[in-house]
Design a protein around this motif. Structure first.
Motif, PDB file in Angstrom:
ATOM      1  N   VAL A  25      10.241   2.003  -6.267  1.00 47.44           N
ATOM      2  CA  VAL A  25      11.200   2.760  -5.459  1.00 47.44           C
ATOM      3  C   VAL A  25      10.621   2.818  -4.070  1.00 47.44           C
ATOM      4  CG1 VAL A  25      12.456   4.933  -5.207  1.00 47.44           C
ATOM      5  CG2 VAL A  25      11.723   4.178  -7.493  1.00 47.44           C
ATOM      6  N   GLU A  26      11.422   2.442  -3.068  1.00 47.48           N
ATOM      7  CA  GLU A  26      10.884   2.384  -1.705  1.00 47.48           C
ATOM      8  C   GLU A  26      11.945   2.711  -0.679  1.00 47.48           C
ATOM      9  OE1 GLU A  26       9.448  -1.612  -1.643  1.00 47.48           O
ATOM     10  OE2 GLU A  26      11.352  -2.416  -0.976  1.00 47.48           O
ATOM     11  N   PRO A  73       0.830  -1.195   0.000  1.00 56.63           N
ATOM     12  CA  PRO A  73       0.000   0.000   0.000  1.00 56.63           C
ATOM     13  C   PRO A  73       0.866   1.247   0.000  1.00 56.63           C
ATOM     14  CG  PRO A  73      -0.831  -1.589   1.584  1.00 56.63           C
ATOM     15  CD  PRO A  73       0.476  -2.130   1.073  1.00 56.63           C
ATOM     16  N   GLY A  74       0.480   2.217  -0.850  1.00 58.61           N
ATOM     17  CA  GLY A  74       1.241   3.458  -0.938  1.00 58.61           C
ATOM     18  C   GLY A  74       2.209   3.484  -2.093  1.00 58.61           C
ATOM     19  N   LEU A  75       2.394   2.342  -2.809  1.00 59.77           N
ATOM     20  CA  LEU A  75       3.345   2.346  -3.904  1.00 59.77           C
ATOM     21  C   LEU A  75       2.742   2.858  -5.198  1.00 59.77           C
ATOM     22  CD1 LEU A  75       5.333  -0.968  -3.415  1.00 59.77           C
ATOM     23  CD2 LEU A  75       6.111   1.347  -3.037  1.00 59.77           C
ATOM     24  N   TRP A 108       9.683   9.892  -9.655  1.00 57.28           N
ATOM     25  CA  TRP A 108      10.986   9.228  -9.751  1.00 57.28           C
ATOM     26  C   TRP A 108      11.256   8.842 -11.202  1.00 57.28           C
ATOM     27  CZ3 TRP A 108      13.856   9.049  -5.355  1.00 57.28           C
ATOM     28  CH2 TRP A 108      13.175   9.155  -4.134  1.00 57.28           C
ATOM     29  N   ALA A 109      12.522   8.930 -11.591  1.00 62.40           N
ATOM     30  CA  ALA A 109      12.947   8.471 -12.909  1.00 62.40           C
ATOM     31  C   ALA A 109      14.193   7.610 -12.751  1.00 62.40           C
ATOM     32  CB  ALA A 109      13.229   9.653 -13.826  1.00 62.40           C
ATOM     33  N   LEU A 110      14.254   6.541 -13.520  1.00 66.16           N
ATOM     34  CA  LEU A 110      15.429   5.675 -13.587  1.00 66.16           C
ATOM     35  C   LEU A 110      16.062   5.872 -14.957  1.00 66.16           C
ATOM     36  CD1 LEU A 110      14.634   2.093 -12.198  1.00 66.16           C
ATOM     37  CD2 LEU A 110      16.314   3.717 -11.334  1.00 66.16           C
ATOM     38  N   HIS A 111      17.306   6.281 -14.985  1.00 64.90           N
ATOM     39  CA  HIS A 111      18.019   6.479 -16.236  1.00 64.90           C
ATOM     40  C   HIS A 111      19.069   5.375 -16.383  1.00 64.90           C
ATOM     41  CE1 HIS A 111      16.333  10.537 -16.899  1.00 64.90           C
ATOM     42  NE2 HIS A 111      16.378  10.621 -15.577  1.00 64.90           N
ATOM     43  N   PHE A 112      19.236   4.884 -17.602  1.00 59.50           N
ATOM     44  CA  PHE A 112      20.193   3.815 -17.878  1.00 59.50           C
ATOM     45  C   PHE A 112      21.214   4.353 -18.879  1.00 59.50           C
ATOM     46  CE2 PHE A 112      16.059   2.069 -16.874  1.00 59.50           C
ATOM     47  CZ  PHE A 112      16.351   1.223 -15.828  1.00 59.50           C
ATOM     48  N   SER A 171       6.876   4.264  -4.432  1.00 58.59           N
ATOM     49  CA  SER A 171       6.260   4.552  -5.729  1.00 58.59           C
ATOM     50  C   SER A 171       6.533   3.378  -6.657  1.00 58.59           C
ATOM     51  CB  SER A 171       6.833   5.829  -6.345  1.00 58.59           C
ATOM     52  OG  SER A 171       6.636   6.943  -5.494  1.00 58.59           O
ATOM     53  N   ALA A 172       5.562   3.057  -7.511  1.00 57.01           N
ATOM     54  CA  ALA A 172       5.704   1.943  -8.438  1.00 57.01           C
ATOM     55  C   ALA A 172       5.601   2.419  -9.876  1.00 57.01           C
ATOM     56  CB  ALA A 172       4.630   0.889  -8.167  1.00 57.01           C
ATOM     57  N   GLY A 173       6.154   1.655 -10.783  1.00 54.22           N
ATOM     58  CA  GLY A 173       6.070   1.966 -12.205  1.00 54.22           C
ATOM     59  C   GLY A 173       6.201   0.707 -13.018  1.00 54.22           C
ATOM     60  N   MET A 174       6.080   0.843 -14.320  1.00 52.81           N
ATOM     61  CA  MET A 174       6.205  -0.332 -15.179  1.00 52.81           C
ATOM     62  C   MET A 174       6.828   0.046 -16.515  1.00 52.81           C
ATOM     63  SD  MET A 174       2.420  -1.230 -16.678  1.00 52.81           S
ATOM     64  CE  MET A 174       3.142  -2.611 -17.572  1.00 52.81           C
ATOM     65  N   LEU A 175       7.380  -0.965 -17.159  1.00 51.64           N
ATOM     66  CA  LEU A 175       7.956  -0.815 -18.488  1.00 51.64           C
ATOM     67  C   LEU A 175       6.814  -0.938 -19.490  1.00 51.64           C
ATOM     68  CD1 LEU A 175      10.466  -0.713 -20.347  1.00 51.64           C
ATOM     69  CD2 LEU A 175      10.562  -3.188 -20.194  1.00 51.64           C
ATOM     70  N   ARG A 176       6.535   0.126 -20.212  1.00 54.03           N
ATOM     71  CA  ARG A 176       5.443   0.119 -21.171  1.00 54.03           C
ATOM     72  C   ARG A 176       5.827  -0.652 -22.421  1.00 54.03           C
ATOM     73  NH1 ARG A 176       1.483   1.614 -17.745  1.00 54.03           N
ATOM     74  NH2 ARG A 176       2.287   3.267 -16.406  1.00 54.03           N
TER      75      ARG A 176
END
Length: 207
Positions: free
Chosen positions: A202-203, A88-90, A124-128, A101-106
């Motif tokens: 991200v947690e 809960p809360g993601l 949040w952003a994840l850069h590679f 916070s949660a996310g997914m690869l589209r």
């Protein structure tokens, strides 16, 4: 033939972990959610697409687990939950008491090199970044996040996990709201996330 709960769990794991060449998300979340809440049944063509795509099956299962965790009536249950961080809360972070916070690869990001992922709440952003034979992973906090000042002030320990619970990155934000480490897996970012339901989170790390 009668099956035991162990048989069901093994069958489920085999189904979800199998690989299919060129696999991608075949059905939109709206279609899968409609099937879960009973507002619209999948068509024969959609059922076939779901059964033939392990990635779509994992996404369907994740949506079912999220609905069950949120206490939605009529949610579909499955034999054995796979470890994930959909606590809960993601799903969204909208105040200073952020818990994740949660996310997914589209689907659109499944072709070519993956250079960036963002959480559903856009905080949040994840850069590679390519580096030698691998990648550098950079976690970036949006300055407008309502909890940004607190995280920077308290230097909260954070981690990024994939859909299977493996740690992608762990550390503390610097003064610019960034944390970076080498990509820890042999598989490239895009296929790696696809293998684990195309999800990430991200947690904060509990003390």
């Amino acid at each position: 033939m009668h099956t035991t709960p162990l048989d069901d769990r093994l069958r489920e794991r085999l189904l979800l972990s199998r690989a299919a060449p060129g696999d991608r998300l075949m059905l939109a979340d709206a279609t899968l959610l409609a099937a879960l809440d009973g507002s619209r049944a999948l068509t024969p063509k959609e059922r076939t697409a779901l059964q033939q795509s392990p990635l779509t099956m994992r996404r369907f299962r994740q949506l079912a687990l999220d609905r069950r965790a949120a206490g939605v009536k009529g949610s579909v249950t499955t034999a054995a939950p796979v470890p994930h961080h959909g606590r809960p809360g993601l799903v969204a972070a909208n105040d200073a008491s952020w818990h994740g916070s949660a996310g997914m690869l589209r689907a659109a990001a499944s072709s070519g090199e993956l250079d960036m992922l963002s959480t559903d709440d856009q905080f949040w952003a994840l850069h590679f970044l390519p580096e030698g034979d691998g990648w550098q992973v950079v976690l970036k906090l949006a300055g407008e996040a309502p909890f940004a000042a607190r995280l920077l002030r308290e230097r909260t320990m954070l981690r990024v996990v994939d859909g299977g619970g493996a740690i992608v990155l762990q550390g503390r934000l610097d003064a610019d709201g960034e944390c970076e480490q080498p990509w820890p897996f042999a598989t490239a970012p895009a296929p790696h996330f696809h293998m684990y339901g195309a999800r990430f989170a991200v947690e904060p790390v509990a003390p």
